[in-house]
Design a protein around this motif. Structure first.
Motif, short mmCIF file in Angstrom:
data_model
loop_
_atom_site.label_atom_id
_atom_site.label_comp_id
_atom_site.label_asym_id
_atom_site.label_seq_id
_atom_site.Cartn_x
_atom_site.Cartn_y
_atom_site.Cartn_z
N LYS A 96 7.86 -4.76 49.02
CA LYS A 96 7.69 -3.48 48.31
C LYS A 96 6.77 -3.72 47.11
CE LYS A 96 12.31 -1.95 49.71
NZ LYS A 96 13.69 -1.64 49.25
N PHE A 97 5.49 -3.91 47.42
CA PHE A 97 4.54 -4.31 46.40
C PHE A 97 4.32 -3.24 45.33
CE2 PHE A 97 2.89 -6.87 50.13
CZ PHE A 97 3.55 -8.03 49.74
N ASP A 98 4.32 -1.97 45.74
CA ASP A 98 4.13 -0.90 44.76
C ASP A 98 5.28 -0.87 43.74
OD1 ASP A 98 1.74 -0.05 45.85
OD2 ASP A 98 2.69 1.41 47.18
N VAL A 99 6.49 -1.12 44.21
CA VAL A 99 7.64 -1.17 43.33
C VAL A 99 7.50 -2.35 42.36
CG1 VAL A 99 10.15 -1.47 43.20
CG2 VAL A 99 9.14 -0.04 45.00
N ALA A 100 7.09 -3.48 42.91
CA ALA A 100 6.89 -4.68 42.08
C ALA A 100 5.86 -4.40 40.99
CB ALA A 100 6.45 -5.85 42.94
N LEU A 101 4.77 -3.72 41.35
CA LEU A 101 3.74 -3.40 40.37
C LEU A 101 4.26 -2.48 39.27
CD1 LEU A 101 0.43 -2.93 42.41
CD2 LEU A 101 1.05 -4.80 40.86
N ASP A 102 5.11 -1.54 39.64
CA ASP A 102 5.68 -0.64 38.63
C ASP A 102 6.43 -1.44 37.57
OD1 ASP A 102 4.68 1.63 39.81
OD2 ASP A 102 6.52 2.14 40.89
N PHE A 103 7.23 -2.40 38.00
CA PHE A 103 7.98 -3.22 37.05
C PHE A 103 7.02 -4.08 36.21
CE2 PHE A 103 11.58 -2.88 40.23
CZ PHE A 103 12.37 -2.08 39.42
N LEU A 104 6.03 -4.65 36.88
CA LEU A 104 5.13 -5.55 36.17
C LEU A 104 4.19 -4.82 35.22
CD1 LEU A 104 4.46 -7.96 39.16
CD2 LEU A 104 5.81 -8.43 37.10
N ASP A 105 3.85 -3.58 35.56
CA ASP A 105 3.08 -2.75 34.63
C ASP A 105 3.87 -2.58 33.32
OD1 ASP A 105 1.03 -2.44 36.45
OD2 ASP A 105 1.64 -0.41 37.07
N GLN A 106 5.18 -2.37 33.46
CA GLN A 106 6.02 -2.22 32.27
C GLN A 106 6.10 -3.53 31.49
OE1 GLN A 106 9.80 0.03 32.83
NE2 GLN A 106 9.12 0.23 34.96
N LEU A 110 4.97 -3.76 27.66
CA LEU A 110 5.97 -4.03 26.63
C LEU A 110 5.77 -5.38 25.94
CD1 LEU A 110 9.14 -2.72 28.52
CD2 LEU A 110 8.04 -1.66 26.53
N GLN A 111 5.25 -6.35 26.70
CA GLN A 111 5.06 -7.69 26.11
C GLN A 111 3.71 -8.26 26.56
OE1 GLN A 111 8.64 -9.94 26.23
NE2 GLN A 111 7.71 -11.82 25.50
N PRO A 112 2.62 -7.76 25.98
CA PRO A 112 1.28 -8.16 26.42
C PRO A 112 0.92 -9.62 26.14
CG PRO A 112 1.16 -6.75 24.48
CD PRO A 112 2.58 -6.73 24.94
N THR A 113 1.71 -10.29 25.30
CA THR A 113 1.43 -11.71 25.02
C THR A 113 2.19 -12.66 25.95
OG1 THR A 113 3.19 -11.74 23.36
CG2 THR A 113 0.95 -11.25 22.58
N ARG A 121 1.71 -10.26 37.96
CA ARG A 121 1.05 -9.06 38.45
C ARG A 121 -0.24 -9.43 39.21
NH1 ARG A 121 -0.70 -3.84 34.81
NH2 ARG A 121 -2.50 -5.17 34.38
N ALA A 122 -0.93 -10.46 38.74
CA ALA A 122 -2.12 -10.93 39.46
C ALA A 122 -1.76 -11.37 40.87
CB ALA A 122 -2.75 -12.10 38.70
N THR A 123 -0.61 -12.02 41.00
CA THR A 123 -0.16 -12.49 42.31
C THR A 123 0.12 -11.32 43.25
OG1 THR A 123 0.84 -14.45 41.29
CG2 THR A 123 1.59 -13.88 43.50
N VAL A 124 0.77 -10.29 42.73
CA VAL A 124 1.06 -9.12 43.57
C VAL A 124 -0.24 -8.42 43.97
CG1 VAL A 124 2.23 -6.88 43.67
CG2 VAL A 124 3.35 -8.82 42.57
N HIS A 125 -1.16 -8.27 43.04
CA HIS A 125 -2.45 -7.69 43.38
C HIS A 125 -3.17 -8.53 44.45
CE1 HIS A 125 -2.78 -4.21 40.86
NE2 HIS A 125 -2.63 -4.89 39.72
N PHE A 126 -3.06 -9.84 44.33
CA PHE A 126 -3.67 -10.72 45.33
C PHE A 126 -3.07 -10.46 46.71
CE2 PHE A 126 -3.74 -14.52 47.93
CZ PHE A 126 -5.04 -14.98 47.80
N MET A 127 -1.76 -10.34 46.76
CA MET A 127 -1.08 -10.12 48.04
C MET A 127 -1.45 -8.77 48.64
SD MET A 127 2.62 -11.79 47.11
CE MET A 127 3.21 -12.01 48.79
N MET A 128 -1.84 -7.82 47.77
CA MET A 128 -2.27 -6.51 48.24
C MET A 128 -3.79 -6.46 48.48
SD MET A 128 0.02 -4.21 45.61
CE MET A 128 -0.30 -2.61 46.40
N LYS A 129 -4.44 -7.62 48.28
CA LYS A 129 -5.89 -7.77 48.45
C LYS A 129 -6.68 -6.95 47.44
CE LYS A 129 -5.40 -9.05 53.29
NZ LYS A 129 -5.76 -8.81 54.69
#
Length: 201
Positions: A96-106, A110-113, A121-129
């Motif tokens: 459920k990559f879209d769901v994973a991205l929703d969490f990782l976007d948050q 919330l913690q950009p550092t 999130r890079a890994t999930v984007h990679f898996m989605m090509k």
């Protein structure tokens, strides 16, 4: 392409990306009067682990050190962020990559550092090509943690998949400068070097 996807999948299964199975090894024993002082800050612990990783010449011992580094990286310092990271992992495991991205976007909002949020999130984007988005997140992760061999490995894979073999080779070489005993990086450096030699660069 299958080789790279299989490599990524093996990282996920082994826990290299989402947190090592041997994370408990990272818990330092309490210091005693006779023992040397234990590094108390996260940065100090990471610096020591990276120093050990660079010197270690036993592959299994190096894997344990790398696992301890992943353990340090996975600790965001926030219970809510850690929970969202866990939820994203479960979503990925369920494809459920879209769901994973929703969490990782948050997480990254919330913690950009928090470098591992960007790497995950890079890994999930990679898996989605979504290679462009993956590379952007890798860049964020590496700005925060230039020694992130996981993010560098992802960059190397994207470069290879998109036909940039020389850039892939350079990225794998950076991985080996940090983690000399990473077998997959050693194999890729050898393979790509042979391919480039055959192409007469």
């Amino acid at each position: 392409m299958r080789i790279f996807f299989a490599f990524l999948t093996s990282l996920l299964v082994s826990g290299a990306i989402y947190g090592p199975a041997w994370a408990d090894d990272a818990v330092a024993p309490p210091a005693t009067q006779d023992a040397p002082p234990v590094a108390t800050t996260k940065q100090a612990r990471l610096d020591q682990l990276f120093s050990d990783l660079k010197r270690e010449r036993n592959e299994k011992a190096a894997e344990r050190i790398a696992g301890n580094i992943w353990n340090e990286w996975s600790q965001s310092g926030s219970a809510s962020i850690d929970l969202m990271m866990q939820w994203s992992q479960k979503a990925v495991e369920g494809q459920k990559f879209d769901v994973a991205l929703d969490f990782l976007d948050q997480v990254v909002t919330l913690q950009p550092t928090y470098a591992e949020g960007w790497n995950r999130r890079a890994t999930v984007h990679f898996m989605m090509k979504n290679y462009g988005k993956s590379m952007s997140d890798i860049d964020h992760a590496l700005q925060l943690e230039p020694r992130h061999f996981g993010a560098l490995s992802g960059l190397a894979q994207i470069m290879a998949l998109t036909g940039h073999k020389q850039s892939a080779l350079e990225a794998w070489q950076k991985v080996l400068a940090i983690y000399p005993m990473m077998r997959s990086a050693q194999d890729q450096v050898g393979t790509i070097s042979e391919e480039l030699a055959g192409e007469g660069i």
